[in-house]
Design a protein around this motif. Structure first.
Motif, PDB file in Angstrom:
ATOM      1  N   GLY A 100       0.825  -1.195   0.000  1.00  0.00           N
ATOM      2  CA  GLY A 100       0.000   0.000   0.000  1.00  0.00           C
ATOM      3  C   GLY A 100       0.862   1.249   0.000  1.00  0.00           C
ATOM      4  N   PRO A 101       0.252   2.414  -0.115  1.00  0.00           N
ATOM      5  CA  PRO A 101       1.016   3.676  -0.117  1.00  0.00           C
ATOM      6  C   PRO A 101       1.759   3.906   1.190  1.00  0.00           C
ATOM      7  CG  PRO A 101      -1.356   4.092   0.009  1.00  0.00           C
ATOM      8  CD  PRO A 101      -1.187   2.637  -0.297  1.00  0.00           C
ATOM      9  N   GLU A 102       1.363   3.183   2.256  1.00  0.00           N
ATOM     10  CA  GLU A 102       2.054   3.331   3.541  1.00  0.00           C
ATOM     11  C   GLU A 102       3.505   2.859   3.477  1.00  0.00           C
ATOM     12  OE1 GLU A 102      -2.324   2.750   4.104  1.00  0.00           O
ATOM     13  OE2 GLU A 102      -0.742   1.639   3.066  1.00  0.00           O
ATOM     14  N   LEU A 103       3.848   2.089   2.447  1.00  0.00           N
ATOM     15  CA  LEU A 103       5.224   1.601   2.294  1.00  0.00           C
ATOM     16  C   LEU A 103       6.193   2.707   1.885  1.00  0.00           C
ATOM     17  CD1 LEU A 103       4.742  -1.837   0.480  1.00  0.00           C
ATOM     18  CD2 LEU A 103       5.561  -1.479   2.806  1.00  0.00           C
ATOM     19  N   LEU A 104       5.688   3.755   1.260  1.00  0.00           N
ATOM     20  CA  LEU A 104       6.564   4.816   0.779  1.00  0.00           C
ATOM     21  C   LEU A 104       7.283   5.488   1.950  1.00  0.00           C
ATOM     22  CD1 LEU A 104       4.273   6.437  -1.945  1.00  0.00           C
ATOM     23  CD2 LEU A 104       6.054   4.712  -2.227  1.00  0.00           C
ATOM     24  N   GLY A 105       8.590   5.621   1.797  1.00  0.00           N
ATOM     25  CA  GLY A 105       9.403   6.212   2.848  1.00  0.00           C
ATOM     26  C   GLY A 105       9.863   5.228   3.906  1.00  0.00           C
ATOM     27  N   ARG A 106       9.577   3.938   3.718  1.00  0.00           N
ATOM     28  CA  ARG A 106       9.932   2.936   4.711  1.00  0.00           C
ATOM     29  C   ARG A 106      11.084   2.047   4.243  1.00  0.00           C
ATOM     30  NH1 ARG A 106       6.252   2.346   8.835  1.00  0.00           N
ATOM     31  NH2 ARG A 106       8.115   1.448   9.822  1.00  0.00           N
ATOM     32  N   VAL A 107      11.763   1.443   5.211  1.00  0.00           N
ATOM     33  CA  VAL A 107      12.851   0.497   4.955  1.00  0.00           C
ATOM     34  C   VAL A 107      12.467  -0.813   5.625  1.00  0.00           C
ATOM     35  CG1 VAL A 107      15.309   0.014   5.169  1.00  0.00           C
ATOM     36  CG2 VAL A 107      14.520   2.387   4.971  1.00  0.00           C
ATOM     37  N   ILE A 108      12.419  -1.901   4.846  1.00  0.00           N
ATOM     38  CA  ILE A 108      11.990  -3.195   5.365  1.00  0.00           C
ATOM     39  C   ILE A 108      13.020  -4.256   4.998  1.00  0.00           C
ATOM     40  CG2 ILE A 108       9.539  -2.610   5.300  1.00  0.00           C
ATOM     41  CD1 ILE A 108       9.287  -4.098   2.675  1.00  0.00           C
ATOM     42  N   ASP A 109      12.905  -5.429   5.643  1.00  0.00           N
ATOM     43  CA  ASP A 109      13.822  -6.519   5.331  1.00  0.00           C
ATOM     44  C   ASP A 109      13.173  -7.486   4.339  1.00  0.00           C
ATOM     45  OD1 ASP A 109      12.003  -8.047   6.739  1.00  0.00           O
ATOM     46  OD2 ASP A 109      13.348  -8.506   8.406  1.00  0.00           O
ATOM     47  N   GLY A 110      13.837  -8.612   4.084  1.00  0.00           N
ATOM     48  CA  GLY A 110      13.338  -9.550   3.082  1.00  0.00           C
ATOM     49  C   GLY A 110      12.036 -10.227   3.443  1.00  0.00           C
ATOM     50  N   SER A 111      11.636 -10.166   4.709  1.00  0.00           N
ATOM     51  CA  SER A 111      10.351 -10.733   5.139  1.00  0.00           C
ATOM     52  C   SER A 111       9.273  -9.672   5.266  1.00  0.00           C
ATOM     53  CB  SER A 111      10.521 -11.456   6.486  1.00  0.00           C
ATOM     54  OG  SER A 111      11.359 -12.585   6.345  1.00  0.00           O
ATOM     55  N   GLY A 112       9.597  -8.426   4.930  1.00  0.00           N
ATOM     56  CA  GLY A 112       8.609  -7.353   5.008  1.00  0.00           C
ATOM     57  C   GLY A 112       8.510  -6.709   6.367  1.00  0.00           C
ATOM     58  N   ARG A 113       9.484  -6.965   7.259  1.00  0.00           N
ATOM     59  CA  ARG A 113       9.448  -6.362   8.596  1.00  0.00           C
ATOM     60  C   ARG A 113      10.199  -5.036   8.603  1.00  0.00           C
ATOM     61  NH1 ARG A 113      11.401 -12.009  11.109  1.00  0.00           N
ATOM     62  NH2 ARG A 113      13.069 -11.439   9.659  1.00  0.00           N
ATOM     63  N   PRO A 114       9.715  -4.031   9.324  1.00  0.00           N
ATOM     64  CA  PRO A 114      10.368  -2.705   9.329  1.00  0.00           C
ATOM     65  C   PRO A 114      11.774  -2.769   9.911  1.00  0.00           C
ATOM     66  CG  PRO A 114       8.147  -2.589  10.251  1.00  0.00           C
ATOM     67  CD  PRO A 114       8.479  -4.037  10.118  1.00  0.00           C
ATOM     68  N   LEU A 115      12.681  -2.023   9.301  1.00  0.00           N
ATOM     69  CA  LEU A 115      14.050  -1.908   9.789  1.00  0.00           C
ATOM     70  C   LEU A 115      14.375  -0.494  10.257  1.00  0.00           C
ATOM     71  CD1 LEU A 115      16.086  -3.920   7.098  1.00  0.00           C
ATOM     72  CD2 LEU A 115      15.649  -4.607   9.451  1.00  0.00           C
ATOM     73  N   ASP A 116      13.485   0.452   9.985  1.00  0.00           N
ATOM     74  CA  ASP A 116      13.804   1.864  10.202  1.00  0.00           C
ATOM     75  C   ASP A 116      13.396   2.398  11.566  1.00  0.00           C
ATOM     76  OD1 ASP A 116      11.091   1.731   9.797  1.00  0.00           O
ATOM     77  OD2 ASP A 116      11.109   2.819   7.889  1.00  0.00           O
ATOM     78  N   GLY A 117      12.802   1.555  12.418  1.00  0.00           N
ATOM     79  CA  GLY A 117      12.415   2.012  13.741  1.00  0.00           C
ATOM     80  C   GLY A 117      11.238   2.962  13.767  1.00  0.00           C
ATOM     81  N   LYS A 118      10.460   2.997  12.691  1.00  0.00           N
ATOM     82  CA  LYS A 118       9.314   3.910  12.625  1.00  0.00           C
ATOM     83  C   LYS A 118       7.997   3.234  12.998  1.00  0.00           C
ATOM     84  CE  LYS A 118      11.368   6.795   8.999  1.00  0.00           C
ATOM     85  NZ  LYS A 118      11.208   7.313   7.611  1.00  0.00           N
ATOM     86  N   GLY A 119       8.070   2.062  13.596  1.00  0.00           N
ATOM     87  CA  GLY A 119       6.862   1.381  14.019  1.00  0.00           C
ATOM     88  C   GLY A 119       6.297   0.493  12.933  1.00  0.00           C
ATOM     89  N   PRO A 120       5.111  -0.085  13.190  1.00  0.00           N
ATOM     90  CA  PRO A 120       4.475  -0.985  12.212  1.00  0.00           C
ATOM     91  C   PRO A 120       4.198  -0.279  10.895  1.00  0.00           C
ATOM     92  CG  PRO A 120       3.398  -1.125  14.367  1.00  0.00           C
ATOM     93  CD  PRO A 120       4.325   0.043  14.429  1.00  0.00           C
ATOM     94  N   LEU A 121       4.113  -1.074   9.831  1.00  0.00           N
ATOM     95  CA  LEU A 121       3.877  -0.490   8.511  1.00  0.00           C
ATOM     96  C   LEU A 121       2.476   0.093   8.386  1.00  0.00           C
ATOM     97  CD1 LEU A 121       5.543  -3.255   6.270  1.00  0.00           C
ATOM     98  CD2 LEU A 121       6.497  -1.049   6.961  1.00  0.00           C
ATOM     99  N   GLY A 122       1.497  -0.571   8.985  1.00  0.00           N
ATOM    100  CA  GLY A 122       0.128  -0.053   8.943  1.00  0.00           C
ATOM    101  C   GLY A 122      -0.530  -0.154   7.580  1.00  0.00           C
ATOM    102  N   CYS A 123      -0.103  -1.086   6.754  1.00  0.00           N
ATOM    103  CA  CYS A 123      -0.692  -1.239   5.419  1.00  0.00           C
ATOM    104  C   CYS A 123      -2.059  -1.919   5.529  1.00  0.00           C
ATOM    105  CB  CYS A 123       0.216  -2.070   4.524  1.00  0.00           C
ATOM    106  SG  CYS A 123       1.829  -1.332   4.229  1.00  0.00           S
ATOM    107  N   ARG A 124      -2.979  -1.477   4.710  1.00  0.00           N
ATOM    108  CA  ARG A 124      -4.334  -2.040   4.742  1.00  0.00           C
ATOM    109  C   ARG A 124      -4.485  -3.247   3.841  1.00  0.00           C
ATOM    110  NH1 ARG A 124      -7.723   3.689   4.262  1.00  0.00           N
ATOM    111  NH2 ARG A 124      -6.820   4.675   6.124  1.00  0.00           N
ATOM    112  N   ASP A 125      -3.675  -3.331   2.795  1.00  0.00           N
ATOM    113  CA  ASP A 125      -3.816  -4.416   1.823  1.00  0.00           C
ATOM    114  C   ASP A 125      -2.708  -5.442   1.991  1.00  0.00           C
ATOM    115  OD1 ASP A 125      -5.982  -3.069   0.730  1.00  0.00           O
ATOM    116  OD2 ASP A 125      -4.715  -1.995  -0.725  1.00  0.00           O
TER     117      ASP A 125
END
Length: 445
Positions: A100-125
């Protein structure tokens, strides 16, 4: 016959209503290197399992092969505390990723988990990790120019929307800087960056210094550094491609930058050799060369023509050897290649693009005939100088011996100035072509 059909339908309804039986757990019997061997499992290739650890913890592993009743698994993370006979439990769920658009500006690992310390991704889809492939005959042909903001590429190696190119470079010749420039300057709505197998320090530097806050605002970064398990590195590359596909299916113009295709191939080599696949070409098993096109072919235009994924894959040429097996295979499956020259980098020429060794196979489909003639004239002059460079350097060339060489010598300072560009300077496609024509005015009209 009617009774048989009714009975068959009744059996089918019972099967649909039946509750799934719990998967049979196996046990760990052997561990060699990164490969785990388990027995008692009835699972298929690609299935995921949980392996019990000391202290009640579990690590995730994926089935990568089997031999008779033994199943080979590869963990997706670092592990310690494994014991003989550890339980291996199949995971009965499909792998889905948050999008979802919530991914923009985020850094994640190969499993889709956040690496940037900004909390959960919060994606709806969410979507399946394994996406459908597009029939190649249904893809929209490459017919539009993609402005990457880099004069040398816009003018001499024009990129089309949906094209897949390789960025061939040795270490320390500026490929990361070039990727950062494309991230900031390219006319794309979404940028997906896959950092696969790079040093952890380089991941942080790329995000903070090369990509910077402006570039990150419309980008998604998937990072799997060199110390990750090889399976995680493979997943990071696949996840970057899947996220790019999602935004493309949403009608977005996507730029996919993957650094690097070589590290992806090396991760697959580690897995293949660990499960016993014999090496073939210079230590690379055959499965490596089957994986590369499967990954690369996911980029491109969609069937409707609304969205596109234009991809740049960096290829590390160790020792500046363009005949390396991975580099040679990549050249065959990509729509062009941009070669960075160590000689130019040593001279302080950035970006160090060797236009003589580079090519864009889609360029004739997206530019005018006049532009093609300008590009050809530029390459002719540059190539003529390179052919006589040694003679010129030692003073053995006599002016007037060859008019074409004389013209190449006269034009070389202008050509070099044209091909250079500052890290913060963006040059549009229209300005690139205009400046090329102004430089060669009187040469080709």
């Amino acid at each position: 016959m009617t009774n048989f059909a009714a009975a068959l339908q009744q059996r089918g309804e019972r099967l649909r209503d039946a509750k799934p039986q719990p998967a049979r757990a196996g046990r760990l019997v052997r561990m060699v290197g990164l490969t785990l061997e388990a027995v008692g499992l009835g699972v298929a290739i690609g299935s995921r399992c949980l392996v019990s650890m000391r202290g009640g913890r579990y690590i995730e592993a994926e089935v990568v092969g089997f031999s008779e009743e033994r199943v080979f698994l590869m963990p997706t993370e670092k592990f310690d505390g494994l014991q003989p006979g550890a339980r291996v439990i199949p995971v009965q769920r499909s792998t889905r990723i948050q999008v979802g658009p919530e991914l923009l500006g985020r850094v994640i690992d190969g499993s889709g988990r956040p690496l940037d310390g900004k909390g959960p991704l919060g994606c709806r889809d969410t979507i399946d990790f394994e996406g459908p492939t597009i029939n190649p005959l249904q893809r929209k042909p490459i017919s539009e120019v993609l402005d990457v903001g880099i004069r040398a590429i816009n003018a001499a190696l024009t990129v089309g929307r949906g094209q897949r190119l390789g960025l061939f470079a040795g270490s320390g010749v500026g490929k990361s800087m070039l990727l950062g420039m494309m991230t900031r300057f390219t006319e794309a709505e979404v940028v997906v960056v896959g950092l696969v197998g790079e040093r952890g320090r380089e991941v942080k530097e790329f995000i903070e210094q090369v990509l910077d806050e402006e570039g990150l605002r419309r980008a998604v970064v998937i990072a799997s550094p060199a110390d990750d398990a090889p399976l995680m590195r493979l997943r990071a590359a696949a996840l970057a491609s899947r996220i790019a596909e999602y935004f493309r299916d949403e009608g977005k113009q996507v730029l996919l930058l993957m650094d690097s295709l070589t590290r992806y191939a090396q991760a697959q080599r580690e897995i293949a050799l660990a499960v016993g696949e014999p090496p073939a070409t210079k230590g690379y098993p055959p499965s490596v060369f089957a994986k590369l096109p499967a990954l690369v072919e996911r980029a491109g235009n969609d069937a409707t023509g609304r969205g596109s994924v234009t991809a740049f894959y960096t290829v590390l040429t160790e020792g500046d050897d363009l005949q390396d097996p991975v580099a040679d295979s990549a050249r065959a499956i990509l729509d062009g290649h941009v070669v960075l020259s160590r000689v130019l980098a040593d001279e302080g020429h950035y970006p160090a693009i060797d236009i003589e060794a580079s090519i864009s196979r889609a360029m004739p489909n997206v530019v005018s005939e006049a532009h093609m003639k300008l590009m050809q004239r530029l390459k002719q002059l540059y190539s003529r100088y390179q052919q006589s460079r040694d003679l010129i350097s030692v003073g053995a060339y006599v002016a007037g011996a060859d008019p074409e060489t004389d013209e190449a010598i006269r034009m070389l300072p202008y050509i070099r100035a044209f091909l250079r560009q500052g890290l913060r300077d963006s040059v549009s496609f229209e300005d690139s072509v205009k400046q090329l024509q102004q430089m060669l005015i009187g040469e080709v009209i």
